[in-house]
Design a protein around this motif. Structure first.
Motif, mmCIF file in Angstrom:
data_model
loop_
_atom_site.group_PDB
_atom_site.id
_atom_site.type_symbol
_atom_site.label_atom_id
_atom_site.label_comp_id
_atom_site.label_asym_id
_atom_site.label_seq_id
_atom_site.Cartn_x
_atom_site.Cartn_y
_atom_site.Cartn_z
ATOM 1 N N ASN A 159 0.957 0.363 59.627
ATOM 2 C CA ASN A 159 1.840 1.530 59.545
ATOM 3 C C ASN A 159 1.085 2.846 59.324
ATOM 4 O O ASN A 159 1.649 3.918 59.483
ATOM 5 N N ASN A 182 10.223 3.151 55.233
ATOM 6 C CA ASN A 182 10.493 4.499 54.734
ATOM 7 C C ASN A 182 9.248 5.375 54.662
ATOM 8 O O ASN A 182 9.349 6.571 54.382
ATOM 9 N N ASP A 183 8.095 4.795 54.922
ATOM 10 C CA ASP A 183 6.857 5.562 54.837
ATOM 11 C C ASP A 183 6.622 6.302 56.160
ATOM 12 O O ASP A 183 5.822 5.897 57.005
ATOM 13 N N VAL A 196 10.647 -2.546 53.228
ATOM 14 C CA VAL A 196 11.386 -1.332 52.837
ATOM 15 C C VAL A 196 10.397 -0.180 52.648
ATOM 16 O O VAL A 196 10.593 0.926 53.174
ATOM 17 N N ALA A 197 9.320 -0.471 51.922
ATOM 18 C CA ALA A 197 8.342 0.589 51.632
ATOM 19 C C ALA A 197 7.717 1.106 52.926
ATOM 20 O O ALA A 197 7.596 2.322 53.123
ATOM 21 N N GLN A 198 7.372 0.193 53.819
ATOM 22 C CA GLN A 198 6.721 0.641 55.067
ATOM 23 C C GLN A 198 7.705 1.370 55.984
ATOM 24 O O GLN A 198 7.356 2.369 56.605
ATOM 25 N N GLU A 252 10.578 -6.229 50.041
ATOM 26 C CA GLU A 252 10.100 -5.007 49.382
ATOM 27 C C GLU A 252 9.025 -4.327 50.223
ATOM 28 O O GLU A 252 8.991 -3.100 50.364
ATOM 29 N N ASP A 253 8.167 -5.168 50.793
ATOM 30 C CA ASP A 253 7.074 -4.676 51.622
ATOM 31 C C ASP A 253 7.635 -3.905 52.829
ATOM 32 O O ASP A 253 7.196 -2.800 53.157
#
Ligand code: NAD
Length: 482
Positions: free
Chosen positions: A377, A407-408, A403-405, A400-401
């Motif tokens: 990403n 939205n990054d 979601v974070a990516q 969780e992984d």
């Protein structure tokens, strides 16, 4: 198709530009000139603003009963439906999108948008306020005034009508500046609108470079609002140029949307088909492109195999006039070069090119759809909007992984979720920072569904009831009864 040169369309008349200059519009599938288009400059902007201002201050349109505006919008939809073949052909010649797509998707959708906002024209009203025993208070919803509409080249007719239909329903007067690469349907539609009964001067069209004509519209003190669809970088410039006059602004900008496939997707075949469509339709020149595809590791190999099969079968490059063609050319030679640079960049950055990114041996700005796998990403191909048929696949392990990516990113236009777990789907829908979330589908659009971006994908929502907020001002009226 023989097409005469197009002049500017101001106050219901075809007029020469002040400089008398023309530029060419080119068919990207053949690289041949379609026709010539009048090239306006700041003097023409001055002229069009005078006409629009007059139509707003003293013309009938803003003062008509909503039901009368509804009737005109309905007639526009009827005429456009009758002229589907002509408009679809013009759109395909100008953009290179397959004719079948123009005829069976863009044109019906454009008519739907007109009908939808025709339905709103007589339902725009304010509220009564709790003024207490000594008074009466109420609000009025009034048109914003003269609206400058600056639109892009990727789906010119549909993207323009998303603005035009809502703004007209609310009683505004418009100056439309379409993109120089694709002005044909904008001009033809303005003529159609006049035939449908829209008074002269209510929908004006002017063409010319964004950095002169577009800029002059944005800076003009007699233009009340700018509604812009285009690149995020251009949006920044428009905000700066509109600052001096505190322009009302709404933006539909770029995207780098995550499309997330979980191992428990209800139908991996459907997910593969729509994920392929999500980056191939319109040659990938689509703001909501699902260009970052996150695939759960346990299903990765199986899914990629299905995806590649769909890319190969459904998105065959060919002549846009041919009904079997899935993918036409990119819009121009310069845009093609820009997209090709990302293919080089993706390989250099360490992603694995599974297919595509090649130029077929034929005239026109064609490029085969490219799939990069095992990407990260943080790579440039995952961060920047490419606006071409290039997919970046990023495998992920946990909820969780991903979601974070997802939205990054600096964007937030759209997103997709494929899972049969409804709790997971709705939890994720809340967590994603994006204006649209598609669950077990991708790219579904409807005139009633607001569309627009979080973060640097824009602000304001087009379509749906929401768009009426963009094109109306609220006025509060207090009456003293004491
Ligand atoms: P662009 O920003 O280059 O041009 C869009 C329009 O702005 C054109 O008419 C252009 O002439 C004009 N323009 C350029 N510079 C200007 C300036 N300084 N002032 C005023 N006007 C100016 O965009 P494009 O290349 O035509 O379109 C592609 C972009 O549009 C992509 O980034 C895509 O994501 C975005 N887009 C967004 C949506 C959405 O709904 N969010 C829909 C379609 C396209």
């Amino acid at each position: 198709m023989e097409l005469k040169p197009f002049k500017l369309f101001i106050d219901g008349q075809w007029v020469e530009s002040a400089a008398g200059k023309y530029f060419e519009t080119v068919n990207p599938a053949t690289e041949e000139v379609i026709t010539e288009i009048a090239q306006g400059d700041a003097r023409d902007v001055e002229r069009v603003v005078v006409a629009a201002r007059r139509a707003f201050e003293s013309g009938p349109w803003p003062r008509l009963a909503g039901s009368a505006r509804r009737a005109v919008l309905e007639r526009m939809a009827t005429l456009l439906a009758e002229r589907t073949d002509e408009f679809a052909l013009l759109e395909t010649l100008d953009t290179g999108k397959p004719l079948l797509q123009s005829r069976t998707r863009d044109l019906p959708f454009a008519c739907e948008i007109l009908r939808y906002y025709a339905g709103w024209a007589d339902k725009i009203y304010g509220t009564s306020l709790p003024a207490g025993p000594q008074g009466v208070g109420y609000t009025l919803r009034e048109p914003v005034g003269v609206v400058g509409m600056i639109t892009p080249w990727n789906s010119p007719l549909v993207l323009s009508l998303m603005k035009i239909a809502a703004a007209l329903a609310a009683g505004n007067v418009l100056i439309h500046k379409p993109a120089s690469w694709t002005p044909l349907t904008a001009y033809r539609f303005a003529q159609l609108a006049l035939e449908a009964g829209l008074p002269p001067g209510v929908l004006n069209v002017i063409t010319g470079p964004g950095h002169t004509v577009g800029k002059a519209i944005v800076a003009h003190p007699q233009v009340d609002k700018i509604s812009f669809t285009g690149e995020t970088a251009t949006g920044r410039e428009i905000m700066r140029d509109g600052a001096d006059t505190l322009k009302r602004i709404s933006f539909e900008l770029g995207g780098k949307s995550p499309n997330i496939v979980f191992a428990d997707a209800p139908d991996l075949d459907a997910a593969a088909a729509l994920s392929a469509r999500g980056f191939c339709v319109n040659q990938g020149q689509i703001c909501w492109s699902g260009s970052r595809l996150f695939v759960e590791e346990s299903v990765h190999d199986r899914f990629i195999e299905k995806l590649l099969a769909r890319v190969k079968n459904d998105w065959k490059i060919g002549d846009p006039m041919d009904a079997n063609t899935g993918m036409g050319p990119l819009i121009s030679g310069s845009h093609l070069k820009h997209v090709q640079e990302y293919i080089v960049e993706g390989k250099k950055g360490g992603a694995e090119l599974l297919t595509g990114g090649e130029r077929p041996d034929r005239k026109g700005y064609f490029l085969t759809p490219a799939v990069f796998d095992n990407a990260d990403n943080r790579m440039k191909i995952a961060r920047e909007e490419i606006f071409g048929p290039v997919l970046t696949v990023i495998p992920f392990k946990t909820f969780e992984d991903v979601v974070a990516q997802a939205n990054d990113t600096c964007y937030g236009l759209a997103s997709g979720i494929w899972t049969s777990d409804i709790t997971k789907a709705h939890r994720l829908a809340r967590l994603l920072r994006a204006g649209s979330v598609w669950i077990n589908t991708y790219g579904a659009l409807n005139p009633a569904a607001p569309f627009g971006g979080f973060r640097q994908s824009g602000f304001g929502r087009e379509m749906g009831q929401e768009a009426l907020q963009l094109f109306t001002e609220v006025k509060t009226v207090w009456v003293n009864l004491a």
